[in-house]
Design an enzyme around this catalytic site. Structure first.
Site, PDB file in Angstrom:
ATOM      1  CG  ASN A  14      41.307 -25.745 -13.623  1.00  0.00           C
ATOM      2  OD1 ASN A  14      39.430 -25.730 -13.486  1.00  0.00           O
ATOM      3  ND2 ASN A  14      41.186 -24.070 -12.941  1.00  0.00           N
ATOM      4  CD1 TRP A  15      39.267 -29.944 -17.981  1.00  0.00           C
ATOM      5  CD2 TRP A  15      36.926 -31.033 -17.946  1.00  0.00           C
ATOM      6  NE1 TRP A  15      39.222 -31.537 -18.115  1.00  0.00           N
ATOM      7  CE2 TRP A  15      37.427 -32.267 -18.105  1.00  0.00           C
ATOM      8  CE3 TRP A  15      35.761 -31.514 -17.735  1.00  0.00           C
ATOM      9  CZ2 TRP A  15      37.465 -32.974 -18.893  1.00  0.00           C
ATOM     10  CZ3 TRP A  15      34.984 -32.206 -18.402  1.00  0.00           C
ATOM     11  CH2 TRP A  15      35.628 -33.408 -18.765  1.00  0.00           C
ATOM     12  CE  LYS A  16      42.075 -22.558 -16.150  1.00  0.00           C
ATOM     13  NZ  LYS A  16      43.036 -21.742 -16.254  1.00  0.00           N
ATOM     14  CG  HIS A  99      42.645 -21.117 -10.374  1.00  0.00           C
ATOM     15  ND1 HIS A  99      42.312 -19.706 -11.285  1.00  0.00           N
ATOM     16  CD2 HIS A  99      43.229 -21.957 -10.980  1.00  0.00           C
ATOM     17  CE1 HIS A  99      43.507 -20.081 -12.365  1.00  0.00           C
ATOM     18  NE2 HIS A  99      43.686 -22.068 -12.027  1.00  0.00           N
ATOM     19  CD  GLU A 169      47.119 -23.272 -10.991  1.00  0.00           C
ATOM     20  OE1 GLU A 169      47.740 -23.822 -11.670  1.00  0.00           O
ATOM     21  OE2 GLU A 169      46.584 -22.749 -10.981  1.00  0.00           O
ATOM     22  N   GLY A 175      47.998 -19.551 -18.312  1.00  0.00           N
ATOM     23  CA  GLY A 175      47.626 -20.149 -20.054  1.00  0.00           C
ATOM     24  C   GLY A 175      48.268 -18.997 -20.860  1.00  0.00           C
ATOM     25  CB  SER A 209      51.903 -22.937 -19.794  1.00  0.00           C
ATOM     26  OG  SER A 209      51.845 -21.328 -19.978  1.00  0.00           O
ATOM     27  N   GLY A 230      45.536 -27.055 -16.494  1.00  0.00           N
ATOM     28  CA  GLY A 230      44.668 -26.229 -17.348  1.00  0.00           C
ATOM     29  C   GLY A 230      44.078 -26.704 -18.744  1.00  0.00           C
ATOM     30  N   GLY A 231      45.089 -25.549 -19.827  1.00  0.00           N
ATOM     31  CA  GLY A 231      44.281 -25.962 -21.300  1.00  0.00           C
ATOM     32  C   GLY A 231      44.650 -26.976 -21.414  1.00  0.00           C
TER      33      GLY A 231
HETATM   34  C1  PEP Z   1      45.054 -23.485 -14.077  1.00  0.00           C
HETATM   35  O1  PEP Z   1      44.895 -22.356 -15.219  1.00  0.00           O
HETATM   36  O2  PEP Z   1      45.425 -23.647 -13.531  1.00  0.00           O
HETATM   37  C2  PEP Z   1      46.427 -23.602 -15.276  1.00  0.00           C
HETATM   38  C3  PEP Z   1      47.435 -23.800 -14.409  1.00  0.00           C
HETATM   39  O3  PEP Z   1      46.388 -23.197 -16.530  1.00  0.00           O
HETATM   40  P1  PEP Z   1      47.242 -23.739 -17.891  1.00  0.00           P
HETATM   41  O4  PEP Z   1      47.656 -25.226 -17.456  1.00  0.00           O
HETATM   42  O5  PEP Z   1      46.159 -23.475 -18.982  1.00  0.00           O
HETATM   43  O6  PEP Z   1      48.840 -23.113 -17.897  1.00  0.00           O
END
Ligand code: PEP
Length: 246
Positions: A14-16, A99, A169, A175, A209, A230-231
């Site tokens: 997920n690049w947001k 999300h 999640e 994050g 994370s 995400g990140g």
């Molecule tokens: C997300 O926002 O779906 C996510 C899992 O972010 P991150 O991996 O950055 O915690």
């Protein structure tokens, strides 16, 4: 629609709100999805304006294309919206809905999530439905109640384990660099699969994370069917390692 049950593991990025033409050029030069094992489904979800660009890049790869959201509405006077049929026209095979950032920042309710998921299924797109508790809810011991409520109200009546993916999640892990213990992750996934009986056969992803250094142990858990990243998915080398961790 992709038959979810065909896959053993699902790795979704997920690049947001992160992308640019330069980013894409660099990303697709560096990512290597050729070594993904059979049975692993890799998905990239860029911001929607870059979906065509990504679609062209993904033609020669084994990765699938996903979106990060879709409209509640199918057509009409809804400025700024993109419908499920528009996603379909642009080769999206998956779409994240519900999300926590959409729920918290944009006030999306489980009822909205359910309608969006219905719109997607009607277009043959597989929804990835996100659920998760806040830190306050976790500390109050209400994680399972929150998840039960979110799942019961976010999944469409005609959903099946072959069409819908669930992503657990914990909001406090997104994050933040914080990750629940492996026991906690497995316990929650097992709760969704075993205690809420109707989700027994669903694929359940863990998100929050995830990085190349912790993904293997998470994917090895009995009740974890993949990860939503995400990140760490913004770095093509890191995401390649995550894709190949199965
Ligand atoms: C997300 O926002 O779906 C996510 C899992 O972010 P991150 O991996 O950055 O915690």
């Amino acid at each position: 629609m992709i038959e979810i049950n065909e896959f053993d593991k699902i790795i979704a990025a997920n690049w947001k709100l992160n992308c640019s033409l330069d980013f894409l050029k660099h990303y697709f030069n560096k990512i290597n999805s050729n070594d993904i094992k059979p049975g692993v489904c890799g998905i990239i979800s860029p911001p929607l304006v870059y979906i065509q660009n990504c679609s062209l890049h993904l033609k020669s790869s084994s990765l699938f294309l996903g979106a990060q959201d879709c409209s509640l509405y199918n057509k009409g006077a809804y400025t700024g919206e993109n419908s499920a049929s528009m996603l379909k026209d642009n080769n999206c095979q998956f779409c994240i809905v519900g999300h926590s950032e959409r729920r918290q920042i944009f006030g999306e309710t489980s009822k909205d999530v359910k309608k969006k998921a219905e719109n997607l299924i009607n277009q043959g797109i597989n929804p990835i439905i996100c659920v998760g508790e806040t830190l306050a809810e976790k500390n109050a011991g209400s994680t399972k109640n929150i998840l039960y409520e979110q799942l019961s109200n976010s999944l469409p009546e005609k959903s099946s384990s072959n069409s819908i993916i669930i992503a657990y999640e914990p909001i406090w892990a997104i994050g933040s660099g914080l990750v629940p213990s492996l026991e906690e992750i497995n316990d929650i996934h097992s709760y969704i699969k075993s205690d809420i009986n109707k989700f027994k056969n669903y694929k359940i992803l863990y998100g929050g994370s995830v990085k190349s250094s912790n993904v293997k142990e998470i994917l090895n858990l009995e009740n974890v069917d993949g990860v939503l990243v995400g990140g760490a998915s913004l770095d093509p080398i890191e995401f390649t390692k995550i894709l190949n961790a199965c």
